[in-house]
Design an enzyme around this catalytic site. Structure first.
Site, PDB file in Angstrom:
ATOM      1  CB  ALA A   1      -0.929  -0.001   1.211  1.00 28.12           C
ATOM      2  CG  ASP A   2       3.301   2.285   3.403  1.00 28.27           C
ATOM      3  OD1 ASP A   2       2.121   2.634   3.587  1.00 28.27           O
ATOM      4  OD2 ASP A   2       4.068   1.971   4.333  1.00 28.27           O
TER       5      ASP A   2
END
Length: 388
Positions: A167-168
């Site tokens: 996600a990051d």
């Protein structure tokens, strides 16, 4: 560092991984990136991970080619300095929870009135609206809410954390895409844009195959049972005799046929798309009979999709990785480190030397002078704790 975005000037208010990864990509492409760090802790990544002397190698890994300025945005004088910066720069990226910039008197409406060309990117976990917008979170939470975590792991076991921050990092890439699109618009029309990037939204977009299939009425996907997450015999991970692993990605018939032929196992041909334990076990029996080196010697030069599952220590020495020059030596104030290089390969573009991640506030005085502050004004701002 490529000289592609040399006219882009970015004010970076982000910390940790997603935002700094995004702005590192922009900096590697030639943008001037100025990290704005508070006079206290600054970017927390400075204190995280292994050290080279007093410095974090993780911080260096995602903050090369940037400058740093310490500025207290809660102080009226600090706010005034930031507004001056906004008039000179054309991109702002921040990763605060929604509402923080407005409370500081530095929301998009105010900043865009100072600079109509401004591209403003708000990078957050859940986005700028919705019931979760102000909720705290990290990569594991965003992966969970998007459904990706639930699809990762063995069918008989619990969800398994991926080895990298999906996600990051994907959110950081989405921020780069949004910023570049809005920047092109700004160059063409003279008007900037507000870019709302949520890490959760990005992972949901990566779930497009699974979610679209489910919404089309084809059934709910499950962990370890689907075409691309361990369900098929032809697309899986198998252990070798020496306790290593290989990846098999033979979705196409021609690749599976080559595998079966070279392996001398024509009996495996009908098992390609089987999803049962018996089929996978039959394929596993073949791989269990050989070491990883023997597997790669057998299949390394034939037209089939089989590659070793490398440990991190093996990656830098892999011949393809070396051929692509995916590592670089980066100078720091306390020696040099080897880190991952810019993955984009651009031909016909001027290349300049990369420079190390900045010390906290290393360029504060330089930037203030550029904004027209006199030396006594700079010293006064430092003495008041506004800049540092």
């Amino acid at each position: 560092m490529y000289q592609v975005l040399e006219n882009m000037k970015v004010l970076d208010l982000t910390r940790l991984l997603p935002g700094p990864y995004a702005t590192m990509i922009l900096a590697d492409l030639g943008a001037e990136v100025l990290k704005i760090e508070d006079p206290g802790a600054g970017d927390y990544m400075r204190e995280m991970g292994p050290r080279l002397g007093h410095e974090s190698v993780w911080f260096h890994a995602v903050n090369r080619n940037k400058k740093s300025m310490r500025l207290n945005l809660k102080a009226p004088q600090g706010r005034e300095v930031f507004l001056r910066l906004v008039r000179e720069f054309n991109v702002v990226i921040e990763s605060f929870r929604p509402g923080v910039m407005e409370r500081l008197g530095l929301g998009y409406e105010i900043l865009s009135s100072e600079n109509p060309r401004l591209v403003y990117c708000a990078l957050s976990g859940y986005g700028q609206d919705g019931p979760y917008s102000r909720r705290p979170g990290h990569d594991i939470n965003y992966m969970a809410v998007a459904g990706a975590l639930g699809l990762t792991g063995h069918r008989a076991g619990p969800p398994v954390l991926p080895g990298v921050q999906v996600a990051d990092l994907s959110g950081g890439l989405m921020a780069v895409a949004g910023i570049l699109a809005a920047y092109v618009k700004s160059l063409m029309t003279g008007r900037g844009a507000y870019v709302d990037v949520a890490l959760t939204d990005t992972v949901v977009s990566w779930m497009t195959l699974y979610l679209t299939r489910y919404l089309a009425g084809a059934g709910e996907p499950h962990r370890g049972t689907e075409e691309l997450n361990g369900g098929r015999a032809c697309y899986n991970i198998y252990a070798t005799r020496d306790g290593c692993y290989v990846s098999v990605g033979n979705l196409e018939a021609k690749f599976w046929e080559t595998f079966c032929s070279v392996a001398g196992r024509p009996d495996l041909l009908p098992l390609q798309h089987r999803e049962d334990d018996e089929a996978r076990q039959a394929v596993q029996e073949f791989f269990s009979s050989k070491t990883r080196a023997e597997i790669m010697e057998l299949f390394g030069t034939v037209d089939t999709c089989i590659e070793p599952v490398l440990d991190v220590s093996e990656v830098p020495e892999h011949p393809q990785i070396k051929a692509r020059n995916l590592f670089m030596e980066l100078p720091t104030r306390e020696g040099s480190i080897t880190t991952v290089a810019q993955p984009l390969k651009l031909r016909g573009v001027e290349v300049k030397a990369d420079f190390p991640a900045p010390g906290a506030g290393e360029h504060t005085a330089e930037i203030l002078r550029r904004l027209g502050y006199r030396e006594q004004d700079i010293e006064a701002l430092k003495s008041a704790g506004v800049a540092g």
